[in-house]
Write an enzyme that holds these catalytic residues in place. Structure first.
Site, PDB file in Angstrom:
ATOM      1  N   GLY A 162       0.784  -1.234   0.000  1.00  0.00           N
ATOM      2  CA  GLY A 162       0.000   0.000   0.000  1.00  0.00           C
ATOM      3  C   GLY A 162       0.813   1.280   0.000  1.00  0.00           C
ATOM      4  N   GLU A 267      -4.373 -12.382  -6.101  1.00  0.00           N
ATOM      5  CA  GLU A 267      -5.313 -11.490  -5.422  1.00  0.00           C
ATOM      6  C   GLU A 267      -6.504 -11.187  -6.331  1.00  0.00           C
ATOM      7  OE1 GLU A 267      -3.418  -7.956  -3.818  1.00  0.00           O
ATOM      8  OE2 GLU A 267      -1.622  -9.110  -3.353  1.00  0.00           O
ATOM      9  N   GLU A 279      -3.841  -8.599  -8.620  1.00  0.00           N
ATOM     10  CA  GLU A 279      -2.403  -8.753  -8.842  1.00  0.00           C
ATOM     11  C   GLU A 279      -1.962 -10.124  -8.346  1.00  0.00           C
ATOM     12  OE1 GLU A 279       0.076  -6.002  -6.686  1.00  0.00           O
ATOM     13  OE2 GLU A 279      -0.759  -6.592  -4.774  1.00  0.00           O
ATOM     14  N   ARG A 364       4.719  -3.538   9.966  1.00  0.00           N
ATOM     15  CA  ARG A 364       4.165  -4.770  10.536  1.00  0.00           C
ATOM     16  C   ARG A 364       5.246  -5.439  11.374  1.00  0.00           C
ATOM     17  NH1 ARG A 364       3.394  -8.358   6.087  1.00  0.00           N
ATOM     18  NH2 ARG A 364       1.895  -6.918   5.249  1.00  0.00           N
TER      19      ARG A 364
HETATM   20  N1  ATP Z   1      -8.976  -0.623  -7.969  1.00  0.00           N
HETATM   21  C1  ATP Z   1      -9.206  -0.806  -6.666  1.00  0.00           C
HETATM   22  N2  ATP Z   1     -10.456  -0.619  -6.159  1.00  0.00           N
HETATM   23  C2  ATP Z   1     -10.695  -0.787  -4.842  1.00  0.00           C
HETATM   24  N3  ATP Z   1      -9.769  -1.124  -3.950  1.00  0.00           N
HETATM   25  C3  ATP Z   1      -8.517  -1.338  -4.381  1.00  0.00           C
HETATM   26  C4  ATP Z   1      -8.166  -1.188  -5.763  1.00  0.00           C
HETATM   27  N4  ATP Z   1      -6.853  -1.460  -5.894  1.00  0.00           N
HETATM   28  C5  ATP Z   1      -6.406  -1.763  -4.665  1.00  0.00           C
HETATM   29  N5  ATP Z   1      -7.389  -1.697  -3.746  1.00  0.00           N
HETATM   30  C6  ATP Z   1      -7.271  -1.987  -2.304  1.00  0.00           C
HETATM   31  O1  ATP Z   1      -5.944  -1.748  -1.877  1.00  0.00           O
HETATM   32  C7  ATP Z   1      -5.302  -2.984  -1.511  1.00  0.00           C
HETATM   33  C8  ATP Z   1      -3.841  -2.954  -1.906  1.00  0.00           C
HETATM   34  O2  ATP Z   1      -3.735  -2.845  -3.311  1.00  0.00           O
HETATM   35  P1  ATP Z   1      -2.622  -3.653  -4.105  1.00  0.00           P
HETATM   36  O3  ATP Z   1      -2.718  -5.090  -3.756  1.00  0.00           O
HETATM   37  O4  ATP Z   1      -2.727  -3.303  -5.522  1.00  0.00           O
HETATM   38  O5  ATP Z   1      -1.335  -2.979  -3.457  1.00  0.00           O
HETATM   39  P2  ATP Z   1       0.021  -3.522  -2.941  1.00  0.00           P
HETATM   40  O6  ATP Z   1       0.746  -2.320  -2.476  1.00  0.00           O
HETATM   41  O7  ATP Z   1       0.616  -4.362  -4.003  1.00  0.00           O
HETATM   42  O8  ATP Z   1      -0.294  -4.437  -1.730  1.00  0.00           O
HETATM   43  P3  ATP Z   1       0.474  -5.784  -1.290  1.00  0.00           P
HETATM   44  O9  ATP Z   1       1.914  -5.612  -1.587  1.00  0.00           O
HETATM   45  O10 ATP Z   1       0.194  -5.831   0.180  1.00  0.00           O
HETATM   46  O11 ATP Z   1      -0.208  -6.880  -2.030  1.00  0.00           O
HETATM   47  C9  ATP Z   1      -6.117  -4.067  -2.193  1.00  0.00           C
HETATM   48  O12 ATP Z   1      -5.956  -5.307  -1.543  1.00  0.00           O
HETATM   49  C10 ATP Z   1      -7.522  -3.475  -2.063  1.00  0.00           C
HETATM   50  O13 ATP Z   1      -8.033  -3.623  -0.760  1.00  0.00           O
HETATM   51  N1  GAR Z   2       2.955  -7.173   1.067  1.00  0.00           N
HETATM   52  C1  GAR Z   2       4.281  -7.658   0.916  1.00  0.00           C
HETATM   53  C2  GAR Z   2       4.834  -8.127   2.258  1.00  0.00           C
HETATM   54  O1  GAR Z   2       4.131  -8.243   3.239  1.00  0.00           O
HETATM   55  N2  GAR Z   2       6.129  -8.440   2.279  1.00  0.00           N
HETATM   56  C3  GAR Z   2       6.835  -8.824   3.478  1.00  0.00           C
HETATM   57  O2  GAR Z   2       7.193  -7.664   4.205  1.00  0.00           O
HETATM   58  C4  GAR Z   2       8.625  -7.548   4.259  1.00  0.00           C
HETATM   59  C5  GAR Z   2       9.060  -6.105   4.257  1.00  0.00           C
HETATM   60  O3  GAR Z   2       8.679  -5.561   5.482  1.00  0.00           O
HETATM   61  P1  GAR Z   2       9.220  -4.116   5.989  1.00  0.00           P
HETATM   62  O4  GAR Z   2       8.728  -3.104   4.989  1.00  0.00           O
HETATM   63  O5  GAR Z   2       8.610  -3.969   7.339  1.00  0.00           O
HETATM   64  O6  GAR Z   2      10.726  -4.188   6.026  1.00  0.00           O
HETATM   65  C6  GAR Z   2       9.131  -8.336   3.081  1.00  0.00           C
HETATM   66  O7  GAR Z   2      10.483  -8.699   3.228  1.00  0.00           O
HETATM   67  C7  GAR Z   2       8.159  -9.496   3.098  1.00  0.00           C
HETATM   68  O8  GAR Z   2       8.502 -10.449   4.068  1.00  0.00           O
HETATM   69 MG    MG Z   3      -1.804  -6.578  -3.087  1.00  0.00          MG
END
Ligand code: ATP
Ligand code: GAR
Ligand code: MG
Length: 398
Positions: A162, A267, A279, A364
């Site tokens: 995010g 996802e 994704e 996290r």
């Molecule tokens: N087009 C959209 N419409 C509504 N909600 C969305 C959309 N795109 C993303 N989101 C919300 O934001 C969340 C994170 O988006 P996305 O998975 O694309 O990002 P990310 O940064 O790759 O997250 P991660 O690395 O944790 O998977 C999604 O799981 C969803 O809850």
């Molecule tokens: N959504 C992807 C994800 O959860 N990736 C996990 O978070 C770590 C990075 O954490 P940090 O930013 O706290 O170093 C990554 O190394 C992986 O284990």
């Molecule tokens: Mg995602």
């Protein structure tokens, strides 16, 4: 026939992990259980997986030369990406030289940025996704927002969890969203994806395992995200047979296209108009940490088995369960995590404290995992356990 000798010996099987966070820590533990020699790499010292690996290195993984030099020095049998921000062209070069990249160097490249995987899914495979545009400047972004309408979601093409993501509710928000994306992007460059906002009923991760046995799906994992990052997940997520079939066919199409072996976190959004692809991670997924409490073989063990060339014939759900995260609020290296005793007193509850060396807002730090007779009870208990865990930052110390 797979066979290997002891770690550190000439006959060892060596796994090198690129990215050493909480997900990689569990991958290393599972590899160690099979007698594999493990090397953890990340951009900072004392990353979670480094504590459980045989050795570790700190390098900038976006630096192609540094990455190639390290891999040529270590000569691992398996290169296992754990994050997206890696010089993936270097991985392609190494693959050409004969190194084995999980699941493939091309999959790592395509999923490294949102454009690669989105164009592949929507344009090549014709899978249903939210409408989208790409923009390289504020002007282009304004244009994209006008075409897609508001609300829409704006994300740097290179980011995860995010970071840099925001919702553009009215066209006037475009500038704020642009700046948010610039600040949150994990590598240089300003390109963003603009996606139509999807009003989904729920969203899931469909863990998909490709192994010598073929493709196997884990029961769907439902999750809730806050500010683009996961805060809660549960398994199984109930969905109709038709919806599950749609989800599995999307997951099969994407993972077959990416190829190679290992676990993929696909996802998906569940909407009244059908299932949409969002994704995919060609690696274990954060929402899949719940499988450590629910499945006979966790997503981490499945990944390791599949990439080592072992069969994965089936996956059994042993119990419904849920996970809930602990996120830090403050900033610094002097901090403590407390409340573990209280959390562990809850029924059928485990915790994982990642051991990250520093906190920053939203980072996290731990997860609570609870099993119960149904997912709703498991969710309640996991959230309760996570809320008992506290990060306390000591303001006046280094
Ligand atoms: N087009 C959209 N419409 C509504 N909600 C969305 C959309 N795109 C993303 N989101 C919300 O934001 C969340 C994170 O988006 P996305 O998975 O694309 O990002 P990310 O940064 O790759 O997250 P991660 O690395 O944790 O998977 C999604 O799981 C969803 O809850
Ligand atoms: N959504 C992807 C994800 O959860 N990736 C996990 O978070 C770590 C990075 O954490 P940090 O930013 O706290 O170093 C990554 O190394 C992986 O284990
Ligand atoms: Mg995602």
């Amino acid at each position: 026939m797979a066979m290997w000798g002891a770690p550190f010996s000439a006959q060892s099987r060596k796994l090198l992990l690129l990215g050493s966070g909480e997900l990689g820590k569990e991958v290393i533990i599972e590899a160690q259980r099979l007698g594999v020699e493990t090397v953890a790499v990340d951009s900072y010292e004392h990353a979670p997986a480094m504590g459980v690996a045989h050795r570790s290195y700190v390098i900038d993984m976006l630096d192609a030369e540094a990455l190639k030099a390290l891999i040529r020095l270590e000569k691992p049998d398996l290169i296992v990406p754990e994050i997206e921000a890696i010089a993936t062209h270097a991985l392609e070069e190494l693959e050409q030289e004969g190194f084995f990249v999980v699941p493939t160097a091309r999959a790592a490249r395509l999923t490294m940025d949102r454009e690669g995987i989105r164009r592949l899914a929507a344009e090549e495979l014709g899978l249903p996704t939210a409408a989208y545009r790409f923009a390289d400047s504020l002007d282009e972004l304004r244009q994209a927002v006008e075409e897609l309408g508001t609300p829409c979601v704006i994300k740097p093409i290179m980011s995860s969890s995010g970071k840099g993501q925001s919702i553009c509710r009215v066209p006037e928000d475009a500038e704020v969203c642009w700046n948010t994306a610039l600040e949150g992007a994990r590598a240089k460059g300003t390109r963003v994806i603009v996606e139509a906002f999807v009003s989904f009923r729920s969203e899931i991760t469909l863990l998909t395992v490709r192994s010598v046995s073929g493709t196997v799906f884990c029961p769907p994992i439902g999750h809730i995200q806050k500010d683009g990052d996961y805060v809660e997940s549960w398994q199984p997520h109930f969905m109709s047979a038709g919806e599950l079939e749609e989800a599995q066919s999307i997951a099969k199409a994407v993972t077959d296209q990416l190829g190679g072996r290992g676990i993929f976190g696909v996802e998906l959004f569940l909407t009244d108009q059908g299932v949409l692809f969002s994704e995919v991670s060609p690696r274990p997924h954060d929402t899949g940490m719940v499988t450590m409490a629910t499945q006979d073989v966790s997503q981490f063990a499945l990944h390791v088995r599949a990439i080592l060339g072992f069969p994965v014939e089936s996956v059994q759900l042993l119990t419904p369960g849920a996970s809930a995260t602990l996120k830090a609020e403050g900033e610094g290296q002097a901090f403590t995590v407390s409340g573990m005793g209280e959390a562990l007193a809850l029924p059928r509850t485990q915790i994982r404290v990642f051991g990250k060396p520093a906190v920053r807002p939203g980072r996290r730090m731990a997860v609570a995992l609870s099993a119960a007779e149904d997912v709703e009870i498991a969710r309640t208990i996991a959230k309760q356990a996570a809320s008992m865990l506290k990060v306390e930052v000591y303001e006046n110390e280094q």
